[in-house]
Design a protein around this motif. Structure first.
Motif, PDB file in Angstrom:
ATOM      1  N   ASP A  27       0.899  -1.264   0.047  1.00 49.73           N
ATOM      2  CA  ASP A  27       0.153  -0.145   0.089  1.00 49.73           C
ATOM      3  C   ASP A  27       0.812   1.086   0.202  1.00 49.73           C
ATOM      4  N   CYS A  28       0.441   2.319  -0.444  1.00 47.65           N
ATOM      5  CA  CYS A  28       1.201   3.690  -0.616  1.00 47.65           C
ATOM      6  C   CYS A  28       0.377   4.814  -0.405  1.00 47.65           C
ATOM      7  N   THR A  29       0.826   5.732   0.360  1.00 55.61           N
ATOM      8  CA  THR A  29       0.259   6.989   0.656  1.00 55.61           C
ATOM      9  C   THR A  29       1.195   8.242   0.306  1.00 55.61           C
ATOM     10  N   VAL A  30       0.390   9.208  -0.415  1.00 52.81           N
ATOM     11  CA  VAL A  30       1.168  10.087  -0.966  1.00 52.81           C
ATOM     12  C   VAL A  30       0.807  11.590  -0.332  1.00 52.81           C
ATOM     13  N   ARG A  31       1.619  12.257   0.192  1.00 52.14           N
ATOM     14  CA  ARG A  31       1.192  13.976   0.632  1.00 52.14           C
ATOM     15  C   ARG A  31       2.362  14.825   0.061  1.00 52.14           C
ATOM     16  N   THR A  32       1.814  15.799  -0.246  1.00 49.88           N
ATOM     17  CA  THR A  32       2.568  17.282  -0.844  1.00 49.88           C
ATOM     18  C   THR A  32       2.265  18.294  -0.106  1.00 49.88           C
ATOM     19  N   GLU A  33       3.236  19.229   0.165  1.00 50.62           N
ATOM     20  CA  GLU A  33       3.169  20.290   0.481  1.00 50.62           C
ATOM     21  C   GLU A  33       4.090  21.421  -0.197  1.00 50.62           C
ATOM     22  N   PRO A  34       3.632  22.742  -0.458  1.00 49.31           N
ATOM     23  CA  PRO A  34       4.424  23.805  -1.218  1.00 49.31           C
ATOM     24  C   PRO A  34       5.789  23.752  -0.647  1.00 49.31           C
ATOM     25  N   SER A  35       6.861  23.612  -1.401  1.00 56.17           N
ATOM     26  CA  SER A  35       8.249  24.053  -0.945  1.00 56.17           C
ATOM     27  C   SER A  35       8.395  25.472  -0.903  1.00 56.17           C
ATOM     28  N   LYS A  36       9.223  26.054   0.272  1.00 59.69           N
ATOM     29  CA  LYS A  36       9.178  27.315   0.410  1.00 59.69           C
ATOM     30  C   LYS A  36      10.868  27.881   0.532  1.00 59.69           C
ATOM     31  N   HIS A  37      10.801  29.345   0.107  1.00 58.95           N
ATOM     32  CA  HIS A  37      12.133  29.896   0.301  1.00 58.95           C
ATOM     33  C   HIS A  37      12.769  30.079   1.428  1.00 58.95           C
ATOM     34  N   HIS A  38      13.863  30.436   1.585  1.00 61.74           N
ATOM     35  CA  HIS A  38      14.236  30.944   3.177  1.00 61.74           C
ATOM     36  C   HIS A  38      13.472  31.893   3.696  1.00 61.74           C
ATOM     37  N   SER A  39      12.820  32.836   2.834  1.00 61.69           N
ATOM     38  CA  SER A  39      12.112  33.762   3.150  1.00 61.69           C
ATOM     39  C   SER A  39      10.667  33.524   3.599  1.00 61.69           C
ATOM     40  N   GLY A  40      10.326  32.066   3.443  1.00 61.37           N
ATOM     41  CA  GLY A  40       9.143  31.686   3.912  1.00 61.37           C
ATOM     42  C   GLY A  40       8.015  31.713   2.759  1.00 61.37           C
ATOM     43  N   GLU A  41       8.356  32.291   1.650  1.00 61.68           N
ATOM     44  CA  GLU A  41       7.536  32.447   0.582  1.00 61.68           C
ATOM     45  C   GLU A  41       7.466  30.986  -0.171  1.00 61.68           C
ATOM     46  N   VAL A  94       1.213  15.845  -8.581  1.00 59.29           N
ATOM     47  CA  VAL A  94       2.112  16.673  -7.539  1.00 59.29           C
ATOM     48  C   VAL A  94       1.420  18.034  -7.874  1.00 59.29           C
ATOM     49  N   PRO A  95       0.631  19.038  -7.055  1.00 57.05           N
ATOM     50  CA  PRO A  95       0.327  18.602  -5.870  1.00 57.05           C
ATOM     51  C   PRO A  95      -0.898  17.380  -5.662  1.00 57.05           C
ATOM     52  N   VAL A  96      -0.875  16.567  -4.632  1.00 55.72           N
ATOM     53  CA  VAL A  96      -2.201  16.051  -4.559  1.00 55.72           C
ATOM     54  C   VAL A  96      -3.337  16.727  -4.347  1.00 55.72           C
ATOM     55  N   PRO A  97      -4.487  16.806  -5.156  1.00 55.81           N
ATOM     56  CA  PRO A  97      -5.580  17.567  -5.053  1.00 55.81           C
ATOM     57  C   PRO A  97      -6.340  17.569  -3.624  1.00 55.81           C
ATOM     58  N   ALA A  98      -6.438  18.692  -2.820  1.00 58.19           N
ATOM     59  CA  ALA A  98      -6.856  18.536  -1.754  1.00 58.19           C
ATOM     60  C   ALA A  98      -8.238  18.027  -1.685  1.00 58.19           C
ATOM     61  N   THR A  99      -9.058  18.064  -2.626  1.00 57.08           N
ATOM     62  CA  THR A  99     -10.467  17.469  -2.704  1.00 57.08           C
ATOM     63  C   THR A  99     -10.534  15.865  -2.829  1.00 57.08           C
ATOM     64  N   LEU A 100      -9.484  15.293  -3.088  1.00 59.01           N
ATOM     65  CA  LEU A 100      -9.196  13.927  -3.012  1.00 59.01           C
ATOM     66  C   LEU A 100      -8.404  13.167  -1.964  1.00 59.01           C
ATOM     67  N   THR A 101      -8.783  11.927  -1.619  1.00 57.76           N
ATOM     68  CA  THR A 101      -8.069  11.296  -0.304  1.00 57.76           C
ATOM     69  C   THR A 101      -6.624  11.113  -0.974  1.00 57.76           C
ATOM     70  N   ARG A 102      -5.786  11.191  -0.169  1.00 62.38           N
ATOM     71  CA  ARG A 102      -4.147  11.085  -0.321  1.00 62.38           C
ATOM     72  C   ARG A 102      -3.584   9.875  -0.252  1.00 62.38           C
ATOM     73  N   SER A 103      -4.622   8.744  -0.075  1.00 58.72           N
ATOM     74  CA  SER A 103      -4.121   7.340   0.121  1.00 58.72           C
ATOM     75  C   SER A 103      -4.391   6.682  -1.210  1.00 58.72           C
ATOM     76  N   VAL A 104      -3.372   6.302  -1.882  1.00 57.74           N
ATOM     77  CA  VAL A 104      -3.414   5.394  -3.260  1.00 57.74           C
ATOM     78  C   VAL A 104      -3.366   3.795  -2.983  1.00 57.74           C
ATOM     79  N   SER A 105      -3.747   3.433  -1.753  1.00 59.47           N
ATOM     80  CA  SER A 105      -3.579   1.991  -1.419  1.00 59.47           C
ATOM     81  C   SER A 105      -4.764   1.440  -2.111  1.00 59.47           C
TER      82      SER A 105
END
Length: 238
Positions: free
Chosen positions: A72-86, A227-238
């Motif tokens: 089974d597999c689960t995929v999660r994504t979050e935006p990458s950020k600059h050192h400034s936090g942007e 990427v990114p995993v759509p927020a409206t969908l489950t992030r599990s691909v199991s």
């Protein structure tokens, strides 16, 4: 003769043998040909015969003692950020968690490493006992097509900066770079990896190779994620 036909004939034979033994015993009791004092001996013999037949059925026919693994597999994504936090719009932190579960009745052990012959026999599908590959689908493809891992008209691309093969068992690697890992029946292991990936469509191939070379302990799964995993969908691909 195909194994399925042999298995079917053996199952039919065991059923007929069991039914015949019961009928014979009942007939002897009804006809008074069997001394009741010897009934327990006969019953013990039939129990031994039934036990042997059941063992044959479970382990030889149903192969209940063979190893079995689920992936089974689960995929999660979050935006990458600059050192400034942007946030960096086109790159994301991608966490892939692979879960191996021993669903069989015997221990599954990973070999310390795959030999060059094994890697060649598997046609490069794995270079580690627990192997993860990630490839990207090109965004510009818009015509109907088949996207297969081994398809000759290959559209899946390797990703610059990402190893072609990632060991999912790197946490179980000793100083000599040999893997020490096993799963008892019913055990479940979650193995995580983290990547920085650009926005897009991806396919991942997960392979686990067991230590029992003669038992064909090879399990594989191919999955898709975005990427990114759509927020409206489950992030599990199991």
């Amino acid at each position: 003769m195909p194994w399925r036909r042999i298995k079917r004939y053996l199952e039919i034979g065991l059923g007929i043998l069991a039914a015949a033994a019961v009928v014979f015993l009942l007939q002897c009791l009804i006809a008074g040909q069997l001394d009741p004092k010897k009934f327990s001996d006969v019953a013990t013999g039939l129990a031994i015969l039934a036990g042997g037949g059941w063992t044959l059925y479970q382990f030889a026919l149903r192969r209940a003692f063979e190893s079995a693994l689920s992936i089974d597999c689960t995929v999660r994504t979050e935006p990458s950020k600059h050192h400034s936090g942007e946030p960096i719009e086109e790159h994301f932190v991608v966490a892939i968690e692979v879960v191996f579960t021993n669903i069989g009745n015997r221990r599954i052990s990973a070999p310390p490493a795959l030999t060059s012959k094994q890697i060649e026999d598997y046609q490069g599908a794995a270079k580690h006992p627990a192997d993860l590959e990630i490839r990207q689908l090109p965004e510009e493809v818009s015509v109907p097509s088949f996207v297969g891992w081994w398809y000759k008209k290959q559209q899946l691309r390797t990703i610059p900066g990402i190893p072609e093969h990632v060991s999912l068992l790197y946490e179980y690697t000793k100083k000599d770079e040999k893997i020490d890992f096993f799963m008892e029946p019913g055990e479940k292991y979650a193995l995580g990896t983290v990547f920085i990936l650009p926005r897009g469509h991806y396919a991942a191939k997960i392979v686990f190779v067991g230590e029992r070379k003669l038992a064909a302990e090879y399990w594989s799964r191919i999955l898709y994620f975005h990427v990114p995993v759509p927020a409206t969908l489950t992030r599990s691909v199991s």
